[in-house]
Design a protein around this motif. Structure first.
Motif, PDB file in Angstrom:
ATOM      1  N   THR A  84       4.018  10.685   1.395  1.00 30.05           N
ATOM      2  CA  THR A  84       3.835   9.311   2.058  1.00 30.05           C
ATOM      3  C   THR A  84       4.605   8.971   2.181  1.00 30.05           C
ATOM      4  O   THR A  84       4.946   8.368   3.691  1.00 30.05           O
ATOM      5  CB  THR A  84       2.025   9.393   1.647  1.00 30.05           C
ATOM      6  N   ILE A  85       5.618   8.411   0.941  1.00 31.69           N
ATOM      7  CA  ILE A  85       6.581   7.654   1.574  1.00 31.69           C
ATOM      8  C   ILE A  85       7.519   7.824   2.087  1.00 31.69           C
ATOM      9  O   ILE A  85       8.309   7.271   3.036  1.00 31.69           O
ATOM     10  CB  ILE A  85       6.960   7.295   0.353  1.00 31.69           C
ATOM     11  N   SER A  86       7.435   9.719   2.794  1.00 31.35           N
ATOM     12  CA  SER A  86       8.813  10.386   3.401  1.00 31.35           C
ATOM     13  C   SER A  86       8.643  10.565   4.976  1.00 31.35           C
ATOM     14  O   SER A  86       9.084  10.351   5.471  1.00 31.35           O
ATOM     15  CB  SER A  86       9.192  11.649   2.464  1.00 31.35           C
ATOM     16  N   ARG A  87       6.913  10.870   4.911  1.00 34.24           N
ATOM     17  CA  ARG A  87       6.619  10.849   6.223  1.00 34.24           C
ATOM     18  C   ARG A  87       6.373   9.871   7.046  1.00 34.24           C
ATOM     19  O   ARG A  87       6.605   9.642   8.293  1.00 34.24           O
ATOM     20  CB  ARG A  87       5.252  11.840   5.641  1.00 34.24           C
ATOM     21  N   GLU A  88       5.835   8.894   6.665  1.00 29.91           N
ATOM     22  CA  GLU A  88       5.268   7.025   7.568  1.00 29.91           C
ATOM     23  C   GLU A  88       5.869   6.438   7.146  1.00 29.91           C
ATOM     24  O   GLU A  88       6.743   5.692   6.377  1.00 29.91           O
ATOM     25  CB  GLU A  88       3.861   7.072   6.992  1.00 29.91           C
ATOM     26  N   HIS A 122       0.996  -0.964  -0.083  1.00 33.20           N
ATOM     27  CA  HIS A 122       0.094   0.116   0.238  1.00 33.20           C
ATOM     28  C   HIS A 122       0.713   1.159   0.014  1.00 33.20           C
ATOM     29  O   HIS A 122       0.785   2.324  -0.346  1.00 33.20           O
ATOM     30  CB  HIS A 122      -1.225  -0.096   1.170  1.00 33.20           C
ATOM     31  N   ALA A 123       1.927   1.355   0.651  1.00 34.87           N
ATOM     32  CA  ALA A 123       3.045   2.484   0.995  1.00 34.87           C
ATOM     33  C   ALA A 123       3.275   3.100  -0.820  1.00 34.87           C
ATOM     34  O   ALA A 123       3.570   3.466  -0.452  1.00 34.87           O
ATOM     35  CB  ALA A 123       3.873   1.683   1.524  1.00 34.87           C
ATOM     36  N   ILE A 124       3.861   1.221  -1.533  1.00 38.65           N
ATOM     37  CA  ILE A 124       4.511   1.540  -2.435  1.00 38.65           C
ATOM     38  C   ILE A 124       3.447   2.161  -3.828  1.00 38.65           C
ATOM     39  O   ILE A 124       3.862   3.112  -4.499  1.00 38.65           O
ATOM     40  CB  ILE A 124       5.384   0.459  -2.463  1.00 38.65           C
ATOM     41  N   ALA A 125       1.969   1.585  -3.550  1.00 40.64           N
ATOM     42  CA  ALA A 125       1.669   2.330  -3.669  1.00 40.64           C
ATOM     43  C   ALA A 125       1.270   3.453  -4.202  1.00 40.64           C
ATOM     44  O   ALA A 125       0.897   4.295  -5.458  1.00 40.64           O
ATOM     45  CB  ALA A 125      -0.095   1.590  -4.191  1.00 40.64           C
ATOM     46  N   THR A 126       0.904   4.499  -2.982  1.00 41.73           N
ATOM     47  CA  THR A 126      -0.037   5.860  -2.571  1.00 41.73           C
ATOM     48  C   THR A 126       2.251   6.518  -2.686  1.00 41.73           C
ATOM     49  O   THR A 126       1.436   7.451  -3.674  1.00 41.73           O
ATOM     50  CB  THR A 126       0.289   5.297  -1.261  1.00 41.73           C
ATOM     51  N   GLY A 127       3.348   5.739  -2.879  1.00 43.34           N
ATOM     52  CA  GLY A 127       4.693   7.085  -2.997  1.00 43.34           C
ATOM     53  C   GLY A 127       3.957   6.629  -4.741  1.00 43.34           C
ATOM     54  O   GLY A 127       4.843   7.770  -5.646  1.00 43.34           O
ATOM     55  N   ILE A 128       3.775   6.256  -5.362  1.00 42.67           N
ATOM     56  CA  ILE A 128       3.373   5.834  -7.333  1.00 42.67           C
ATOM     57  C   ILE A 128       2.320   6.861  -7.405  1.00 42.67           C
ATOM     58  O   ILE A 128       2.546   7.777  -8.175  1.00 42.67           O
ATOM     59  CB  ILE A 128       3.603   4.159  -7.288  1.00 42.67           C
ATOM     60  N   ASP A 129       1.145   6.763  -6.570  1.00 44.70           N
ATOM     61  CA  ASP A 129       0.060   7.596  -7.268  1.00 44.70           C
ATOM     62  C   ASP A 129       0.161   9.339  -7.184  1.00 44.70           C
ATOM     63  O   ASP A 129       0.564   9.888  -7.535  1.00 44.70           O
ATOM     64  CB  ASP A 129      -0.931   7.106  -6.061  1.00 44.70           C
ATOM     65  N   ALA A 187      10.576  11.727  -5.446  1.00 40.55           N
ATOM     66  CA  ALA A 187       9.731  12.146  -4.173  1.00 40.55           C
ATOM     67  C   ALA A 187      10.440  13.292  -4.159  1.00 40.55           C
ATOM     68  O   ALA A 187      11.291  13.333  -4.183  1.00 40.55           O
ATOM     69  CB  ALA A 187       9.796  11.300  -2.960  1.00 40.55           C
ATOM     70  N   SER A 188       9.291  14.136  -3.016  1.00 43.47           N
ATOM     71  CA  SER A 188       9.617  14.898  -2.339  1.00 43.47           C
ATOM     72  C   SER A 188       9.665  13.942  -0.477  1.00 43.47           C
ATOM     73  O   SER A 188       9.295  13.282  -0.321  1.00 43.47           O
ATOM     74  CB  SER A 188       8.900  16.051  -2.486  1.00 43.47           C
ATOM     75  N   ASN A 189      10.023  15.856  -0.131  1.00 41.61           N
ATOM     76  CA  ASN A 189      10.016  15.246   1.593  1.00 41.61           C
ATOM     77  C   ASN A 189       8.386  15.505   2.203  1.00 41.61           C
ATOM     78  O   ASN A 189       8.644  14.723   3.375  1.00 41.61           O
ATOM     79  CB  ASN A 189      10.958  16.073   2.352  1.00 41.61           C
ATOM     80  N   ALA A 190       7.357  16.096   1.178  1.00 42.34           N
ATOM     81  CA  ALA A 190       5.914  16.286   1.893  1.00 42.34           C
ATOM     82  C   ALA A 190       5.177  14.875   1.549  1.00 42.34           C
ATOM     83  O   ALA A 190       4.467  14.642   1.985  1.00 42.34           O
ATOM     84  CB  ALA A 190       6.028  17.184   0.954  1.00 42.34           C
TER      85      ALA A 190
END
Length: 484
Positions: free
Chosen positions: A376-380, A335-342, A371-374
Motif C-alpha cells: 500500500t505504501i508503494s501504491r497509494e 495510518h499509511a506508516i502503520a499499514t506499511g509496517i503491518d 518493501a515491495s511495489n505491491a
C-alpha cells in the motif's frame, strides 16, 4: 487573528449570503489564526453570473493582449514588495518554513511574469493556406472556475489566475479552505492594478462550495489542483456538461538511482524530492528505486538525509521541515506508516512524531526499506514525508516498477551517463521527468498522465489551455484583416 467577512462577487466586495464560516487553523500551534466565509450556492451563483456577464459584455476579453498584460504586470509589481508579509500568511496557514518561503513566493512572482511574456508573444490568429484559405483564431475559453490546493497557496493563485486573465477569460477563484488568507492580497492587487469589475470573483469555502462552482451551468472550464479522488468527481461533472477541464492530481513518482550514480551529487535531489514541504507535494519522489548492488548504500544515505532535517516551528529560521497542514493529514500519514509496517516493510528513519513538539502536527521524515511495489505504501499517495526504497536488478526492471503505478506525474533518474538517462526518461510513462535533480520547471508543461490528471498547468501550454480555437474559412481579400 485575521477575519475576512467578505467575498468578491459581481464587481465588488460584499458580505456573503451565508453566515457559515471556515476557521483557519495554524498547523504549528493548533490555534485558530483566521476565519473566512463558507459560502453557499447563492453566493457561488452570484459570482459565476458576475463573471459571465462581464465576459459576455466583453469588458476584458475585447482588450488587446498588451492592455491585459500591462494590467496584470502592475499587479505583480504591487505584490512583489509584499512577499515577506504574504509569506508569513502562507507559513501560518500551512507551515512552509520561513527559511524557504521568500524564495518560494519569489518564484511565484517570476512565474506570473513568465506567463505574461508568453501571452505577449503568442499569436492570437494564424492564417493557414491550403486548398482552402482559413484563419485559426484563439479566443478566451469563457468563464473559468479555478480551485486551488493548500500545499502551495500563493503560487497556485498565480498559476491559476494570471494565465486565465491574460487570455481574456472571466473567472471565479476558490482557494483551499485550509489556506484562504493569502488570496485576498492577490485579488486586491489585481483590482488595484485595473482588472475591471466582475471579471475576477473570489469565493471561499469547503467542498460544497467547490461542488456548486463546478456544477454551475455558467462555467465553461474548470481548473483544479488536488486529490485524484476529487478530480474524478470533477471529471464526471465536467463530462456530463461538456465543460473543458484541467486537472492536476496526485502522484507516486519514482526516482531511479542507476548503478553509476554519484550519491554526493544525487542526494540533495533525492532528499529534496522526497521531503520538501514536508512531503506535501504531488510530484514528490515517494518511491526511490536503487540497484540491489548499492541498495544499502543508498538507504544509508537517505537515512542520513532524513535525519539531517530540522523539524520544528516554521517561523524559526533554523527550521527546514515544518508541520503537516492539518490533524487529518497527520493521521493519514500515520495510518499509511502503520499499514506499511503491518504489511512487512521496515522503518529505518523516522516513523513517528518528533520529541519535544507536543503542539503542532509534526512528523519525522520517514524512510522505509523491505518493501515491495505491491504494498500500500508503494501504491497509494501518502502526501507526507515518507520515502519508500525499492530494490531492482536491471534497468529494465526499474523502469517497469516505475511504470507499475496508477499515477504518472513526475519521475527522475540519477546517473553519470547521459545516454542511459535519456533511455530511462524515454521509458518511464509520466507527464514530467527530471535528470539528476528535483525540478519544477514552469517554462515547460507540467501535468500528468493516467490518474495524475488531464492537461498542463505551466509552460506555453499553461496559457494556451485557456484559449478556444475557432476556424474561420475566409476569402483571399480578407487576409489583411487578420494581419496576414
Amino acid at each position: 487573528m485575521i477575519t475576512e467577512d467578505r467575498i468578491l462577487v459581481e464587481g465588488g466586495w460584499r458580505a456573503p449570503a451565508s453566515r457559515e464560516t471556515v476557521q483557519v487553523i495554524s498547523p504549528s500551534t493548533e490555534g485558530v489564526i483566521g476565519q473566512v466565509p463558507d459560502v453557499g450556492p447563492a453566493d457561488v451563483d452570484a459570482a459565476v453570473k458576475g463573471a459571465r456577464r462581464s465576459f459576455d459584455e466583453g469588458v476584458w476579453r475585447r482588450r488587446s493582449v498588451e492592455e491585459r498584460t500591462d494590467v496584470l504586470g502592475r499587479a505583480l509589481d504591487m505584490l512583489e514588495p509584499q512577499i515577506e508579509e504574504i509569506g508569513k500568511l502562507v507559513t501560518g496557514q500551512m507551515g512552509l518554513p520561513t527559511s524557504m518561503s521568500g524564495q518560494v513566493l519569489a518564484s511565484g512572482i517570476a512565474t506570473g511574469r513568465y506567463f505574461l511574456d508568453v501571452a505577449r508573444n503568442e499569436p492570437v490568429s494564424e492564417v493557414r493556406r491550403g486548398q482552402t484559405l482559413a484563419v485559426v483564431v484563439r479566443e478566451p475559453v469563457g468563464v473559468v472556475a479555478s480551485i486551488a490546493p493548500w500545499n502551495g497557496p500563493f503560487n497556485s493563485s498565480i498559476t491559476k489566475i494570471f494565465p486565465a486573465l491574460a487570455a481574456g477569460c472571466g473567472m471565479v477563484y476558490k482557494p483551499a479552505p485550509e489556506t484562504p488568507l493569502d488570496s485576498f492580497p492577490v485579488v486586491e492587487a489585481l483590482l488595484a492594478a485595473g482588472v475591471p469589475a466582475g471579471v475576477l470573483n473570489l469565493v471561499t469555502g469547503g467542498g460544497d462550495t467547490g461542488r456548486a462552482l463546478v456544477a454551475h451551468p455558467g462555467v465553461d472550464k474548470v481548473s483544479f489542483t488536488g486529490s485524484t479522488a476529487t478530480g474524478r468527481e470533477i471529471g464526471g461533472e465536467c463530462g456530463r456538461s461538456f465543460k473543458r477541464m484541467q486537472l492536476e492530481l496526485g502522484g507516486k513518482s519514482a526516482a531511479i538511482v542507476l548503478d553509476d550514480a554519484d550519491l554526493s551529487i544525487s542526494l540533495p535531489g533525492l532528499a529534496g524530492g522526497a521531503f520538501f514541504n514536508t512531503g506535501q507535494v504531488c510530484a514528490s519522489y515517494s518511491r526511490i528505486l536503487a540497484p540491489r548492488s548499492r541498495f544499502d548504500e543508498v538507504a544509508e544515505a537517505m537515512v542520513a538525509a532524513a535525519e539531517s532535517f530540522v523539524v520544528g516551528d516554521p517561523f524559526d529560521p533554523a527550521t527546514t521541515l515544518g508541520p503537516l497542514v492539518s490533524q487529518r493529514q497527520r493521521e493519514r500519514v500515520e495510518h499509511a506508516i502503520a499499514t506499511g509496517i503491518d504489511e512487512g516493510a521496515k522503518v529505518v528513519a523516522g516513523g513517528g512524531r518528533p520529541d519535544g513538539l507536543e503542539k503542532g502536527w509534526y512528523m519525522q521524515p520517514t524512510v522505509f526499506v523491505g518493501a515491495s511495489n505491491a504494498m500500500t505504501i508503494s501504491r497509494e499517495e501518502i502526501f507526507g514525508p515518507v520515502a519508500v526504497l525499492l530494490p531492482y536488478d536491471t534497468v529494465e526492471e526499474a523502469v517497469a516498477i516505475a511504470n507499475d503505478s496508477d499515477y504518472g506525474l513526475h519521475g527522475a533518474v540519477f546517473t553519470t551517463d547521459e545516454e542511459r538517462a535519456a533511455q530511462v526518461a524515454a521509458g518511464v510513462r509520466t507527464g514530467s521527468f527530471s535528470v539528476n535533480s528535483y525540478t519544477y520547471n514552469v517554462e515547460a508543461p507540467f501535468g500528468g498522465v493516467k490518474a495524475s490528471g488531464v492537461g498542463r498547468d505551466t509552460g506555453r501550454e499553461g496559457l494556451t489551455s485557456f484559449y478556444e480555437l475557432k476556424t474561420i474559412n475566409i476569402t483571399p481579400g480578407m487576409e489583411p484583416l487578420y494581419g496576414a
